[in-house]
Design a protein around this motif. Structure first.
Motif, mmCIF file in Angstrom:
data_model
loop_
_atom_site.group_PDB
_atom_site.id
_atom_site.type_symbol
_atom_site.label_atom_id
_atom_site.label_comp_id
_atom_site.label_asym_id
_atom_site.label_seq_id
_atom_site.Cartn_x
_atom_site.Cartn_y
_atom_site.Cartn_z
ATOM 1 N N VAL A 1 73.501 67.513 -28.897
ATOM 2 C CA VAL A 1 73.682 66.084 -29.136
ATOM 3 C C VAL A 1 75.102 65.807 -29.634
ATOM 4 O O VAL A 1 75.743 64.839 -29.215
ATOM 5 N N ALA A 2 75.606 66.679 -30.516
ATOM 6 C CA ALA A 2 76.970 66.500 -31.020
ATOM 7 C C ALA A 2 77.985 66.579 -29.887
ATOM 8 O O ALA A 2 78.951 65.808 -29.835
ATOM 9 N N ALA A 3 77.770 67.502 -28.951
ATOM 10 C CA ALA A 3 78.693 67.679 -27.829
ATOM 11 C C ALA A 3 78.676 66.493 -26.872
ATOM 12 O O ALA A 3 79.692 66.182 -26.239
ATOM 13 N N LEU A 4 77.544 65.817 -26.778
ATOM 14 C CA LEU A 4 77.392 64.718 -25.813
ATOM 15 C C LEU A 4 77.447 63.338 -26.460
ATOM 16 O O LEU A 4 77.304 62.321 -25.769
ATOM 17 N N LYS A 5 77.648 63.304 -27.756
ATOM 18 C CA LYS A 5 77.561 62.041 -28.498
ATOM 19 C C LYS A 5 78.490 60.968 -27.923
ATOM 20 O O LYS A 5 78.090 59.815 -27.735
ATOM 21 N N GLN A 6 79.724 61.321 -27.627
ATOM 22 C CA GLN A 6 80.683 60.350 -27.087
ATOM 23 C C GLN A 6 80.299 59.942 -25.668
ATOM 24 O O GLN A 6 80.486 58.782 -25.275
ATOM 25 N N ASP B 1 78.679 55.983 -21.721
ATOM 26 C CA ASP B 1 77.791 55.687 -20.595
ATOM 27 C C ASP B 1 76.663 54.728 -20.958
ATOM 28 O O ASP B 1 75.828 54.413 -20.108
ATOM 29 N N LYS B 2 76.607 54.299 -22.218
ATOM 30 C CA LYS B 2 75.566 53.381 -22.693
ATOM 31 C C LYS B 2 74.169 53.950 -22.412
ATOM 32 O O LYS B 2 73.267 53.235 -21.986
ATOM 33 N N LEU B 3 74.022 55.254 -22.662
ATOM 34 C CA LEU B 3 72.799 55.960 -22.292
ATOM 35 C C LEU B 3 71.905 56.153 -23.523
ATOM 36 O O LEU B 3 72.089 57.084 -24.301
ATOM 37 N N THR B 4 70.937 55.268 -23.706
ATOM 38 C CA THR B 4 70.011 55.389 -24.827
ATOM 39 C C THR B 4 69.223 56.686 -24.678
ATOM 40 O O THR B 4 68.632 56.957 -23.639
ATOM 41 N N SER B 5 69.228 57.492 -25.745
ATOM 42 C CA SER B 5 68.643 58.832 -25.673
ATOM 43 C C SER B 5 67.867 59.149 -26.940
ATOM 44 O O SER B 5 68.300 58.824 -28.044
ATOM 45 N N ALA B 6 66.722 59.799 -26.768
ATOM 46 C CA ALA B 6 65.903 60.241 -27.897
ATOM 47 C C ALA B 6 66.192 61.712 -28.153
ATOM 48 O O ALA B 6 65.737 62.570 -27.404
ATOM 49 N N PRO B 7 66.952 62.034 -29.193
ATOM 50 C CA PRO B 7 67.278 63.432 -29.432
ATOM 51 C C PRO B 7 66.132 64.166 -30.112
ATOM 52 O O PRO B 7 65.479 63.629 -31.010
ATOM 53 N N ALA B 8 65.873 65.383 -29.676
ATOM 54 C CA ALA B 8 65.024 66.281 -30.459
ATOM 55 C C ALA B 8 65.979 66.962 -31.431
ATOM 56 O O ALA B 8 66.216 68.169 -31.410
ATOM 57 N N SER B 9 66.565 66.139 -32.249
ATOM 58 C CA SER B 9 67.535 66.483 -33.273
ATOM 59 C C SER B 9 67.503 65.304 -34.211
ATOM 60 O O SER B 9 67.603 64.158 -33.768
ATOM 61 N N TRP B 10 67.339 65.566 -35.495
ATOM 62 C CA TRP B 10 67.024 64.477 -36.408
ATOM 63 C C TRP B 10 68.075 64.336 -37.510
ATOM 64 O O TRP B 10 67.754 64.112 -38.661
ATOM 65 N N SER B 11 69.341 64.451 -37.143
ATOM 66 C CA SER B 11 70.417 64.350 -38.124
ATOM 67 C C SER B 11 70.792 62.894 -38.346
ATOM 68 O O SER B 11 71.066 62.155 -37.397
ATOM 69 N N SER B 12 70.862 62.474 -39.609
ATOM 70 C CA SER B 12 71.289 61.104 -39.902
ATOM 71 C C SER B 12 72.761 60.889 -39.574
ATOM 72 O O SER B 12 73.225 59.748 -39.491
ATOM 73 N N ASN C 1 75.889 56.117 -33.795
ATOM 74 C CA ASN C 1 75.865 55.860 -32.349
ATOM 75 C C ASN C 1 74.625 55.033 -32.025
ATOM 76 O O ASN C 1 73.500 55.517 -32.157
ATOM 77 N N PRO C 2 74.770 53.788 -31.598
ATOM 78 C CA PRO C 2 73.601 52.937 -31.352
ATOM 79 C C PRO C 2 72.722 53.413 -30.203
ATOM 80 O O PRO C 2 71.579 52.956 -30.070
ATOM 81 N N TYR C 3 73.238 54.333 -29.384
ATOM 82 C CA TYR C 3 72.469 54.816 -28.239
ATOM 83 C C TYR C 3 71.620 56.036 -28.579
ATOM 84 O O TYR C 3 70.924 56.567 -27.717
ATOM 85 N N VAL C 4 71.674 56.468 -29.842
ATOM 86 C CA VAL C 4 70.831 57.566 -30.311
ATOM 87 C C VAL C 4 69.569 56.976 -30.937
ATOM 88 O O VAL C 4 69.628 56.262 -31.933
ATOM 89 N N MET C 5 68.419 57.275 -30.336
ATOM 90 C CA MET C 5 67.136 56.716 -30.750
ATOM 91 C C MET C 5 66.316 57.829 -31.409
ATOM 92 O O MET C 5 65.590 58.567 -30.753
ATOM 93 N N ILE C 6 66.460 57.982 -32.730
ATOM 94 C CA ILE C 6 65.752 59.047 -33.440
ATOM 95 C C ILE C 6 64.311 58.616 -33.681
ATOM 96 O O ILE C 6 64.060 57.595 -34.317
ATOM 97 N N VAL C 7 63.379 59.406 -33.156
ATOM 98 C CA VAL C 7 61.948 59.114 -33.325
ATOM 99 C C VAL C 7 61.438 59.979 -34.477
ATOM 100 O O VAL C 7 61.151 61.157 -34.315
ATOM 101 N N GLY C 8 61.348 59.376 -35.650
ATOM 102 C CA GLY C 8 60.960 60.105 -36.852
ATOM 103 C C GLY C 8 62.017 59.910 -37.916
ATOM 104 O O GLY C 8 62.993 59.177 -37.732
ATOM 105 N N THR C 9 61.844 60.578 -39.036
ATOM 106 C CA THR C 9 62.867 60.516 -40.061
ATOM 107 C C THR C 9 63.901 61.604 -39.812
ATOM 108 O O THR C 9 63.791 62.387 -38.866
ATOM 109 N N THR C 10 64.902 61.654 -40.669
ATOM 110 C CA THR C 10 66.026 62.569 -40.456
ATOM 111 C C THR C 10 65.904 63.797 -41.352
ATOM 112 O O THR C 10 65.126 63.830 -42.299
ATOM 113 N N TYR C 11 66.682 64.838 -41.027
ATOM 114 C CA TYR C 11 66.583 66.116 -41.736
ATOM 115 C C TYR C 11 66.758 65.956 -43.246
ATOM 116 O O TYR C 11 66.036 66.575 -44.037
#
Length: 421
Positions: free
Chosen positions: A130-135, A140-151, A156-166
């Protein structure tokens, strides 16, 4: 003269007709090109007249391959149910999957092959990925649900964290240990963490809680490829720690727990979402897992709630692999995506901009308690601060049983995430 005159008149018409035909041909070949359908719904990449394609960038061969498999199977079960219920806007969901093996370089290579095909990502596994692709996601305005939960991702408004953060998982988890009398104010605790967003973000939680409760925190940094933590646990024993916190891989969790017992330290161990794999129950650490508590916003596979039971039954009817908590989580992410897609359809905008607008309008996404209720309307803020507490149990399907249902510690309510406004 007659033929030349007629040629001069006909040539612009023929050229215009050729350009029109070429444009039509290009549009037909470019699935998901910008435009709108007959009902006035705007579309662009990843959307055709009959399908909406969502991406899955997962780990099928690396250190989190079992978690990746479980999440992907949960995504698949959701897509089938969503499509069987009619899909959205007259379209069915299709999942396009790639395996990056938990390697950021591989993900960077695969991303440009996948990105043009998808409306968004229903799974993007791994903090380094996720860090490598964040920019890229931002550009690309690509809304994405990461299986990564870092606050740290929430700028990045396009990162859609499902759950709480680490960080919040660890704060809630330490609160649970203190509630159980396993640690107290003034104690010394250790935190073993992978060097990277995953480990460091979990460490933020320990640092916050330690400051609130006058704990002495012993921080130990490792890499994701370290396998033997015996020397580290020996050092923590010398520090007289009363508990160990882990933001590690499952294999490293097993090594730490086995060493905790073998060295006679026998202190409670707290792990967050990615630290546990049911395979540990049949490995060398099996006899030492009684000291482990796992905290996460998503339910264990064996959870005794109706939706979790439904997902578990569908899983057992479809797959043969040993289940894990990734499956209900993967299904829950799909449920959130389904809610966002329905909102975007209602807004008549299935473009990437339309998905982002629909996400910001989602203030109470429900997954029927597969994951805590989620609020995506506040940029930079974790969508929930609640977790389940669970412990390993060889008799439970998926290897975990919860010992405390959804809760939010007072310290978690006070915590200010890095990009919280």
């Amino acid at each position: 003269m007659f033929e030349l005159r007629h040629f001069r008149k006909a040539a612009p018409v023929a050229l215009a007709l050729a350009l029109v035909l070429a444009a039509c041909s290009t549009k037909a070949d470019n699935a998901g090109s910008s435009g709108s359908d007959s009902s006035g719904v705007k579309t662009d990449k990843g959307v055709t007249a009959s399908e909406i394609t969502l991406g899955v960038m997962t780990d099928k061969t690396g250190v989190f391959k079992n978690l990746g498999l479980g999440i992907t199977q949960g995504n698949e079960l959701w897509a089938k149910d969503f499509n069987d219920a009619g899909g959205v806007c007259g379209r069915k969901v299709k999942l396009e999957q790639v395996d990056h093996g938990y390697k950021a370089d591989t993900a960077k290579t695969l991303y440009p092959q996948l990105e043009p095909k998808v409306l968004g990502m229903v799974q993007l596994l791994g903090s380094p990925v996720v860090a490598a692709l964040k920019q890229n996601l931002l550009s690309d305005k690509l809304t994405s649900a990461p299986a990564s939960w870092s606050s740290e991702l929430l700028d990045n408004p396009y990162v859609m964290i499902v759950g709480t953060t680490y960080d919040l998982e660890i704060i809630d988890g330490l609160s649970y240990l203190q509630e159980q009398g396993l640690i107290k104010d003034g104690d010394t605790i250790g935190h073993v963490y992978i060097d990277g967003e995953y480990g460091k973000n979990g460490l933020r939680g320990s640092q916050f809680y330690a400051k609130k409760h006058n704990l002495t925190l012993k921080e130990v940094k490792i890499t994701s490829t370290d396998t033997d933590l015996a020397n580290i646990v020996t050092g923590l024993k010398g520090d007289a720690v009363k508990s160990i916190v882990l933001t590690t891989t499952p294999a490293q969790t097993g090594s730490a727990l086995a060493s905790n017992k073998a060295l006679g330290l026998n202190v409670p161990v707290l792990g967050n979402n990615p630290t546990f794999d049911p395979a540990l129950l049949s490995g060398p650490a099996a006899a030492s897992l009684d000291k482990l508590t796992v905290v996460a916003s998503s339910v264990p596979f064996s959870a005794d709630i109706p939706k979790a039971k439904d997902v578990a039954a569908k899983y057992k009817a479809t797959y043969k692999e040993t289940p894990n908590g990734g499956t209900p989580y993967g299904y829950a992410v799909g449920e959130v995506w389904g809610a966002v897609l329905k909102k975007a359809c209602e807004n008549k905008d299935l473009t990437r901009d339309g998905i982002q607008a629909a996400l910001k309008q989602t203030s109470s996404a429900s997954t029927e308690d597969l994951v805590a209720a989620l609020d995506f309307s506040k940029p930079g803020t974790p969508p929930t601060r609640q977790v389940y507490a669970a412990q390993p149990d060889p008799t439970a399907e998926g290897g975990l049983k919860y010992v405390k249902q959804l809760f939010e510690a007072a310290e978690a309510r006070e915590y200010v995430a890095p990009f919280q406004k």
